[in-house]
Design an enzyme around this catalytic site. Structure first.
Site, short mmCIF file in Angstrom:
data_model
loop_
_atom_site.label_atom_id
_atom_site.label_comp_id
_atom_site.label_asym_id
_atom_site.label_seq_id
_atom_site.Cartn_x
_atom_site.Cartn_y
_atom_site.Cartn_z
N ASP A 1 7.70 1.16 -7.14
CA ASP A 1 6.98 1.80 -6.04
C ASP A 1 8.03 2.29 -5.05
O ASP A 1 8.52 3.41 -5.16
CB ASP A 1 6.01 0.76 -5.47
CG ASP A 1 5.09 1.30 -4.41
OD1 ASP A 1 4.88 2.52 -4.35
OD2 ASP A 1 4.56 0.51 -3.62
N GLY B 1 3.43 -9.36 -12.83
CA GLY B 1 2.89 -8.05 -13.22
C GLY B 1 3.28 -7.54 -14.59
O GLY B 1 2.59 -6.72 -15.18
P1 IMP Z 1 8.52 -1.97 -4.80
O1 IMP Z 1 9.52 -3.00 -4.34
O2 IMP Z 1 7.90 -1.28 -3.63
O3 IMP Z 1 9.09 -0.98 -5.79
O4 IMP Z 1 7.34 -2.73 -5.44
C1 IMP Z 1 7.36 -3.18 -6.69
C2 IMP Z 1 6.30 -4.25 -6.88
O5 IMP Z 1 5.14 -4.02 -6.09
C3 IMP Z 1 5.84 -4.23 -8.29
O6 IMP Z 1 6.60 -5.12 -9.06
C4 IMP Z 1 4.38 -4.62 -8.19
O7 IMP Z 1 4.27 -6.01 -8.30
C5 IMP Z 1 3.95 -4.18 -6.82
N1 IMP Z 1 3.24 -2.88 -6.84
C6 IMP Z 1 3.68 -1.69 -6.45
N2 IMP Z 1 2.77 -0.73 -6.60
C7 IMP Z 1 1.70 -1.33 -7.13
C8 IMP Z 1 0.41 -0.84 -7.56
O8 IMP Z 1 0.04 0.34 -7.49
N3 IMP Z 1 -0.43 -1.78 -8.06
C9 IMP Z 1 -0.10 -3.11 -8.17
N4 IMP Z 1 1.10 -3.58 -7.80
C10 IMP Z 1 1.98 -2.71 -7.28
MG MG Z 2 6.07 -6.86 -9.92
#
Ligand code: IMP
Ligand code: MG
Length: 176
Positions: free
Chosen positions: A102, A43
């Protein structure tokens, strides 16, 4: 494409402006130091390549592959390393470049993983943060944009492997 409805959210110009601001701050912070900049795959590729090109100083590139989303729009909470760094970072100034926070689980995992390797310093930079989605406390040194708790794509971010090549960030409609 695959028929998903998307609408422009953060323009390419807004992104580039923000990237320049963050790069200027980092150039200032690490003026005399060599920085090991770590790109979190996949990403962060766009953000990373734009950001490091604007850092005025010595930068070494490393890539760290993690998977936390398995073609879904909600976090599994589970982080799997798919590609490790190619060399030790002990005693180095490290810049961790991530696309989005996120729930915060992925970034916290990444930080713990890297800190265990004893860098001299660890600075975190994320392009996007969804404050309302945070499930764990997650401190980030540089945040580009705080956004609402909706699914976004583009500029590296994907939905089921697509949309990474959009030069701007878009909201995905009709999800959830
Ligand atoms: P977390 O562990 O929930 O903070 O997720 C982080 C990862 O989820 C990021 O590195 C992204 O790859 C993916 N992610 C979270 N939200 C989004 C979004 O709105 N669009 C695309 N990828 C997301
Ligand atoms: Mg990511």
């Amino acid at each position: 494409m695959n028929g998903l409805k998307i609408s422009p959210y953060i323009s390419a110009e807004q992104i580039q402006q923000k990237v320049s601001e963050i790069a200027a701050q980092l150039s200032q912070e690490f003026r005399q130091e060599t920085l090991v900049a770590i790109c979190v795959l996949k990403g962060s590729i766009m953000f990373y390549s734009d950001l490091i090109r604007r850092i005025d100083g010595d930068v070494q590139c490393e890539f760290f592959g993690v998977a936390s989303y398995h073609d879904a729009t909600t976090s599994s909470g589970e982080v799997k390393v798919t590609l490790d760094l190619t060399r030790p970072i002990e005693g180095q100034h490290v810049l961790l470049v991530e696309d989005i926070v996120d729930t915060g689980l992925t970034l916290n995992y990444l930080k713990a993983n890297l800190l265990a390797r004893k860098p001299k310093s660890l600075t975190t930079v994320v392009l996007l943060e969804k404050p309302e989605a945070l499930k764990v406390k997650c401190d980030v040194d540089h945040v580009g944009f705080k956004i609402r708790n909706d699914f976004v794509v583009g500029y590296g971010l994907d939905y089921q492997g697509l949309y990474r090549n959009l030069p701007y960030i878009a909201l995905v409609q009709d999800l959830q």
